[in-house]
Structure formats: C-alpha cells, structure tokens
Design an enzyme around this catalytic site. Structure first.
Site, short mmCIF file in Angstrom:
data_model
loop_
_atom_site.label_atom_id
_atom_site.label_comp_id
_atom_site.label_asym_id
_atom_site.label_seq_id
_atom_site.Cartn_x
_atom_site.Cartn_y
_atom_site.Cartn_z
N PHE A 46 0.83 -1.20 0.00
CA PHE A 46 0.00 0.00 0.00
C PHE A 46 0.86 1.25 0.00
O PHE A 46 1.96 1.26 0.57
CB PHE A 46 -0.89 0.05 1.26
CG PHE A 46 -2.02 -0.92 1.25
CD1 PHE A 46 -3.23 -0.61 0.66
CD2 PHE A 46 -1.89 -2.16 1.84
CE1 PHE A 46 -4.28 -1.50 0.65
CE2 PHE A 46 -2.94 -3.08 1.84
CZ PHE A 46 -4.13 -2.73 1.24
N ASP A 47 0.35 2.30 -0.64
CA ASP A 47 0.91 3.63 -0.44
C ASP A 47 0.45 4.08 0.95
O ASP A 47 -0.75 4.08 1.23
CB ASP A 47 0.40 4.59 -1.52
CG ASP A 47 0.82 6.02 -1.23
OD1 ASP A 47 2.02 6.25 -1.05
OD2 ASP A 47 -0.06 6.90 -1.18
N LYS A 48 1.38 4.42 1.81
CA LYS A 48 1.03 4.70 3.21
C LYS A 48 0.31 6.04 3.39
O LYS A 48 -0.80 6.10 3.91
CB LYS A 48 2.29 4.67 4.07
CG LYS A 48 2.05 5.00 5.55
CD LYS A 48 3.31 4.84 6.36
CE LYS A 48 4.35 5.89 6.00
NZ LYS A 48 3.96 7.26 6.43
#
Length: 345
Positions: free
Chosen positions: A202-204
């Site tokens: 995931f993109d945080k």
C-alpha cells in the site's frame, strides 16, 4: 461508472447545459465544491483540486492559470474558469469507462476453461439423452415414456448452462461493483488473480494514514550552546519554500512556538532525493533525509540515545556541522486496521 458531472455551466451566459452539447474551446464556470465536467485548461482563477477519482492520490493538487484539469475531479477551494479541450465522449473519465467496458469483455482463464469444457461436454450430454430416448425403440421391453422422462432428467440436470453462465456473470458483477467504488480492474483475468495474492503493498500516506503530518519531537545535539529558537526559525524559513507535505507540519510547529518564517531566503534549492538547502541570515542551512545526512557526514554524530523510530526523520545543520533532527508522524486512519483485517479473511 458515472463519476463526472452530466451538466456544465457556460461562464459567459450562466446557462446550464448537458456536457454532451459542450463544444471544444468553450469556457465553463466551475465553483468550489463542484465536479469539473470536462477536460480543460484553467484560463482564470486558482484552486485546489481533488484528483483522487483518477489518480488515487488523496492530497489535493493546486491548479493555477494554464494548468490542466480533468473531468470527474473535484474543485475544492476556489473559482475556476476552464476552457474545454475535449468533448464529453473523449474525456479522461469517458476513456476510463470505456476501459471498464472492454475489461468486462475479456475472458479470464477460468472462463476460457469452462468454454472449452462445455464445447465437448454439451454434445456428449445431448447425445446421451438422445440415446436414452431411442433405447425403447431398440429394446421393446423398455417403457418408452419412462426412458423419455429419464432422458429429459439427464438433459436438464447435466446440461452445463449454469456452469457456463455463472463465471462471466460473476466476473461482470465484480468489475461493475469495483468501478462504482472507483477501482478499475483491467479484466476478468486480473480479477481472478486477486484471489491468489499472498501480499499487498500500500501507499502509506493518505491511504492507510490521514495524510496530515505533525511534528513529534525536535532534538539538538548541543542544546546548551545552540540557539534553538534561531534554528527553528531558519528551518521554518526554508520549509515555507518547499511543497513537501511535511513542510506544512514543520512550519505550523514553529508558528505555535511564536516563530514566523523569514522572507529573506536566498539560493533556495531542492536536493533531488535528499532534501532542501538555502541561505538564511548568511548561513547555508541544509534539511533532509538520511541520504543527505550520510553525504554530509552527519550520521556518525547522531546520538545512539535518540529514540526517533516509528516516524519520518529529518536532519538539519550546515555543511560543516550537524545540529539536530526532527521527527514527523502521520496518524493512521480509524478504518485502516479494519480494512486490513478484512483483506486477510
């Protein structure tokens, strides 16, 4: 997939018309809180635009004159005059909808297997039913009505209609539901692959977190001899020139301590992949990540006692001397943990 506005307002007359009737080079009026109806170029005004429906990026994008804007994105803060550059059927959102339609027509490996299986299985079942119907004609001792009934039972129960239909229907429903939530899947093959995933990256920032940074701590190497307020003022002055999301948090932190950024910043420069630097009060100040720290030889001066884990760390100092570090953190979204748990099910 109806994410774009279906109407547009002509700026000159204020008339509201269907987007299908808007010609290229027409100037449209887009107020704050409205969805941009067509792809275009900003001819006047400035605003922040939410492009998450297209890019997935939660942080708004600042739009000025001559900036490109896209159908289906949300104008957040200001008034924009937009000159259209594409018709409704040629807009970015229309092309995305077309991609979804094309994706639904692409067969997954399961669909292809079922189609091949049915190609041979169906004739076998039909021939078996016909053979059962003809059996009483060959052997008179067999009851004709009884064997016709058996043939019909075999034909109905063994026919692969449900098997053949179920897979494409399930795929189409999955792709359509994903599109309604803003998720574009290229086809049934890729939808099927999701069931085989072992890990997801995931993109945080802005996805699992709120995307709103806050300064956790600021530490100085020689706090007894260093003028902390002066350095915080210098940091705020440099960060005020940066567009990085963390810069807002750092400037806000300094302002809470009564320190305003200085307008006298010279030779401001962005160090690609490292940080920023500039001259404040005749001092060349550097602010950056661990790459910058390693390049300038600061890392060996970072005390082992500093507990700066679990946050994004920035280092600051001059080319000759390491001065200190700050840590910036982002809070997790309340629903992030539940969403991740649901993915594990």
């Amino acid at each position: 997939m109806n994410l774009a506005s279906q109407t547009a307002v002509i700026e000159e007359s204020g008339e509201k018309i269907s987007v299908k009737d808007v010609a290229i080079n027409t100037v449209l009026s887009v107020k704050a809180g409205e969805v941009i109806p067509l792809d275009g170029i900003v001819v006047s005004g400035s605003s922040s635009v939410d492009e998450s429906s297209l890019t997935g990026e939660s942080l708004p994008v600042q739009k000025e004159v001559e900036a490109n804007v896209w159908a289906g994105t949300m104008n957040l803060t200001g008034y924009l005059s937009v000159k259209t550059v594409a018709l409704a059927e040629e807009s970015t959102m229309a092309r995305m909808a077309k991609l979804v339609e094309e994706a639904q027509s692409q067969r997954s490996s399961t669909e292809e297997f079922v189609q091949k299986f049915a190609k041979y299985y169906t004739p076998v079942i039909v021939l078996a039913a016909i053979a059962m119907t003809l059996a009483p004609l060959i052997d008179r001792s067999l009851g004709f009505r009884k064997w016709v009934y058996k043939a019909l039972v075999v034909l109905v129960t063994a026919c692969p209609c449900a098997l053949v239909i179920s897979t494409p229907v399930a795929t189409a429903c999955g792709l359509a539901h994903a599109a309604k939530t803003g998720l574009l899947i290229k086809g049934g093959r890729y939808l099927e692959a999701l069931g085989k995933l072992k890990a997801i990256a995931f993109d945080k920032t802005g996805t699992l977190t709120e995307g709103i940074f806050r300064v956790v701590d600021v530490k100085f190497v020689e706090s007894e001899t260093i003028d902390e307020e002066k350095w915080l003022s210098w940091i705020a002055s440099l960060e005020s020139r940066s567009s990085h999301p963390m810069s807002v948090a750092i400037v806000s932190y300094c302002r809470q301590k009564g320190l305003e950024p200085s307008a006298e910043v010279k030779d401001f420069d962005i160090l690609e992949g490292e940080g920023i630097c500039g001259v404040v009060d005749n001092h060349k100040v550097y602010i950056g990540n661990v790459r910058l720290s390693n390049r300038l030889g600061w890392t060996e001066y970072v005390p082992d006692t500093w507990d700066i884990r679990g946050a994004t760390v920035g280092y600051f100092g001059t080319e000759e001397k390491f001065v200190g570090a700050f840590s910036v953190a982002d809070s997790s979204r309340p629903e992030a943990a539940e969403a991740l748990d649901n993915l594990k099910v």
